[in-house]
Write a protein that holds these residues in place. Sequence first.
Motif, PDB file in Angstrom:
ATOM      1  N   LEU A 167       0.859  -1.190   0.000  1.00 16.50           N
ATOM      2  CA  LEU A 167       0.000   0.000   0.000  1.00 16.50           C
ATOM      3  C   LEU A 167       0.897   1.242   0.000  1.00 16.50           C
ATOM      4  O   LEU A 167       1.749   1.390   0.870  1.00 16.50           O
ATOM      5  CB  LEU A 167      -0.878  -0.014   1.250  1.00 16.50           C
ATOM      6  N   GLU A 168       0.680   2.126  -0.961  1.00 15.09           N
ATOM      7  CA  GLU A 168       1.543   3.306  -1.102  1.00 15.09           C
ATOM      8  C   GLU A 168       0.821   4.562  -0.629  1.00 15.09           C
ATOM      9  O   GLU A 168      -0.217   4.926  -1.191  1.00 15.09           O
ATOM     10  CB  GLU A 168       1.956   3.481  -2.579  1.00 15.09           C
ATOM     11  N   PRO A 169       1.354   5.254   0.397  1.00 14.73           N
ATOM     12  CA  PRO A 169       0.832   6.582   0.706  1.00 14.73           C
ATOM     13  C   PRO A 169       1.145   7.523  -0.463  1.00 14.73           C
ATOM     14  O   PRO A 169       2.280   7.574  -0.935  1.00 14.73           O
ATOM     15  CB  PRO A 169       1.609   7.003   1.970  1.00 14.73           C
ATOM     16  N   LEU A 196       6.885   2.875  -0.025  1.00 17.73           N
ATOM     17  CA  LEU A 196       7.188   4.283   0.252  1.00 17.73           C
ATOM     18  C   LEU A 196       7.652   4.975  -1.027  1.00 17.73           C
ATOM     19  O   LEU A 196       8.147   4.329  -1.949  1.00 17.73           O
ATOM     20  CB  LEU A 196       8.272   4.393   1.323  1.00 17.73           C
ATOM     21  N   ASP A 197       7.497   6.300  -1.054  1.00 15.50           N
ATOM     22  CA  ASP A 197       7.887   7.072  -2.238  1.00 15.50           C
ATOM     23  C   ASP A 197       8.353   8.436  -1.733  1.00 15.50           C
ATOM     24  O   ASP A 197       7.567   9.195  -1.166  1.00 15.50           O
ATOM     25  CB  ASP A 197       6.672   7.194  -3.164  1.00 15.50           C
ATOM     26  N   THR A 198       9.638   8.721  -1.937  1.00 12.91           N
ATOM     27  CA  THR A 198      10.207   9.940  -1.344  1.00 12.91           C
ATOM     28  C   THR A 198       9.612  11.207  -1.955  1.00 12.91           C
ATOM     29  O   THR A 198       9.596  12.253  -1.303  1.00 12.91           O
ATOM     30  CB  THR A 198      11.742   9.961  -1.468  1.00 12.91           C
ATOM     31  N   PHE A 199       9.096  11.135  -3.179  1.00 13.46           N
ATOM     32  CA  PHE A 199       8.416  12.294  -3.772  1.00 13.46           C
ATOM     33  C   PHE A 199       7.150  12.618  -2.978  1.00 13.46           C
ATOM     34  O   PHE A 199       6.918  13.764  -2.588  1.00 13.46           O
ATOM     35  CB  PHE A 199       8.067  12.010  -5.240  1.00 13.46           C
ATOM     36  N   HIS A 200       6.337  11.607  -2.709  1.00 15.70           N
ATOM     37  CA  HIS A 200       5.119  11.833  -1.913  1.00 15.70           C
ATOM     38  C   HIS A 200       5.485  12.206  -0.471  1.00 15.70           C
ATOM     39  O   HIS A 200       4.846  13.071   0.130  1.00 15.70           O
ATOM     40  CB  HIS A 200       4.233  10.585  -1.902  1.00 15.70           C
ATOM     41  N   MET A 201       6.504  11.550   0.074  1.00 13.80           N
ATOM     42  CA  MET A 201       6.891  11.822   1.468  1.00 13.80           C
ATOM     43  C   MET A 201       7.335  13.271   1.643  1.00 13.80           C
ATOM     44  O   MET A 201       7.053  13.912   2.650  1.00 13.80           O
ATOM     45  CB  MET A 201       8.014  10.868   1.897  1.00 13.80           C
ATOM     46  N   ALA A 249      13.297   3.431  -9.376  1.00 12.92           N
ATOM     47  CA  ALA A 249      13.171   4.723 -10.060  1.00 12.92           C
ATOM     48  C   ALA A 249      11.826   4.823 -10.774  1.00 12.92           C
ATOM     49  O   ALA A 249      11.702   4.526 -11.958  1.00 12.92           O
ATOM     50  CB  ALA A 249      14.319   4.897 -11.049  1.00 12.92           C
ATOM     51  N   GLU A 250      10.813   5.241 -10.007  1.00 13.71           N
ATOM     52  CA  GLU A 250       9.530   5.613 -10.601  1.00 13.71           C
ATOM     53  C   GLU A 250       9.583   7.126 -10.778  1.00 13.71           C
ATOM     54  O   GLU A 250       9.171   7.889  -9.901  1.00 13.71           O
ATOM     55  CB  GLU A 250       8.367   5.197  -9.679  1.00 13.71           C
ATOM     56  N   ILE A 251      10.158   7.553 -11.883  1.00 10.62           N
ATOM     57  CA  ILE A 251      10.517   8.959 -12.098  1.00 10.62           C
ATOM     58  C   ILE A 251       9.960   9.442 -13.430  1.00 10.62           C
ATOM     59  O   ILE A 251       9.692   8.642 -14.335  1.00 10.62           O
ATOM     60  CB  ILE A 251      12.063   9.129 -12.108  1.00 10.62           C
ATOM     61  N   ILE A 309      11.061   1.019  -1.804  1.00  9.56           N
ATOM     62  CA  ILE A 309      10.990   2.485  -1.813  1.00  9.56           C
ATOM     63  C   ILE A 309      11.147   3.024  -3.228  1.00  9.56           C
ATOM     64  O   ILE A 309      12.106   2.675  -3.929  1.00  9.56           O
ATOM     65  CB  ILE A 309      12.078   3.106  -0.910  1.00  9.56           C
ATOM     66  N   HIS A 310      10.205   3.858  -3.650  1.00 11.12           N
ATOM     67  CA  HIS A 310      10.409   4.666  -4.853  1.00 11.12           C
ATOM     68  C   HIS A 310      11.313   5.823  -4.446  1.00 11.12           C
ATOM     69  O   HIS A 310      10.888   6.714  -3.709  1.00 11.12           O
ATOM     70  CB  HIS A 310       9.070   5.186  -5.385  1.00 11.12           C
ATOM     71  N   VAL A 311      12.548   5.779  -4.920  1.00 10.72           N
ATOM     72  CA  VAL A 311      13.547   6.782  -4.553  1.00 10.72           C
ATOM     73  C   VAL A 311      13.572   7.835  -5.660  1.00 10.72           C
ATOM     74  O   VAL A 311      14.169   7.637  -6.716  1.00 10.72           O
ATOM     75  CB  VAL A 311      14.923   6.122  -4.335  1.00 10.72           C
TER      76      VAL A 311
HETATM   77 MN   LIG Z   1       5.359   5.835  -6.245  1.00  9.71          MN
END
Ligand SMILES: [Mn+2]
Length: 287
Positions: free
Chosen positions: A164-166, A197-202, A258-260, A223-225
């Motif tokens: 589950l991704e915030p 996790l996704d540092t863009f959303h975080m 890398a979901e970029i 983690i999506h970094v």
């Molecule tokens: Mn993501």
Amino acid sequence: MATEAGPRQPARLRASIAITPYPGKFAPIPLVGEFADLLPRVAGLGYNAVELHVRRPEDISPARLDALLARCGLQVAGLATGQMFTVEGLGFSVKDPALRAGAVERVNEFARRASDLGAAIFVGYVRGSVSTEAGEREGDLGRMADSLRRCCDFAAPLGVDLLLEPINRYEVNDFHTVDQALAFLREVGRPNLRLLLDTFHMNIEEPSIFESLRAAAPHSSYIHVVDSNRWAPGFGHLDFEEVARVLRETGFRGTLSAEILPRPDGWAGAAQAIQVYRRMQATIEGT
Ligand SMILES: [Mn+2]
């Protein structure tokens, strides 16, 4: 209670990148095209895994994929399936019982394949939309939890995790922060439902990216970094060395992916991200 490490926690760090076979819609997927064209180049850059953004299990049939993966030395770390909602309307929370059952059935089909691949399944847009109206919201979240339990129970004996991704407030109405997502994980109550996790959303939603990484650590190994502007890490203003130091402290052994956005273009983003992931890996592993 969730266990300290999920059943699919890989022993080694994986450096992964997002790929889709469907041209068209602008999305944070840097590489678009035929797997046969993309995967050799991805392996050549130094990645050891990919995440595949697909809609139908036949998109990733063994005939299309398995020999190619073996030849390139690549693993599939994750399957992103949100396009089944955005394109076909199949979602965990939707009111129409046929569309809801369709989402559960499709995710279960993906779980069978994910089991062979050793991949996790992302639960992003497939959650379906959730109302902000108090009277509606409870029902939407209840249907989502029920669908998730069905999928988790199907996937558990296959050794497959659902993640589950915030996601930030401009894209979804349900869970924006690690705290909110962890509360929902407890409500669903299935140990193979974990966090992506996704540092863009975080960067948009969390009071502290680093504290949230610590809080999520027992529940997350993917983690999506991504940088602050959703470009490859290093092209924005986030501190990935500090992210890596926190991941070293928490004993992280999982996937950096890398979901970029394809900026300045997909391959330039891919080449940039792997440089950062290599440095992060050295920090995380203390080498
Ligand atoms: Mn993501």
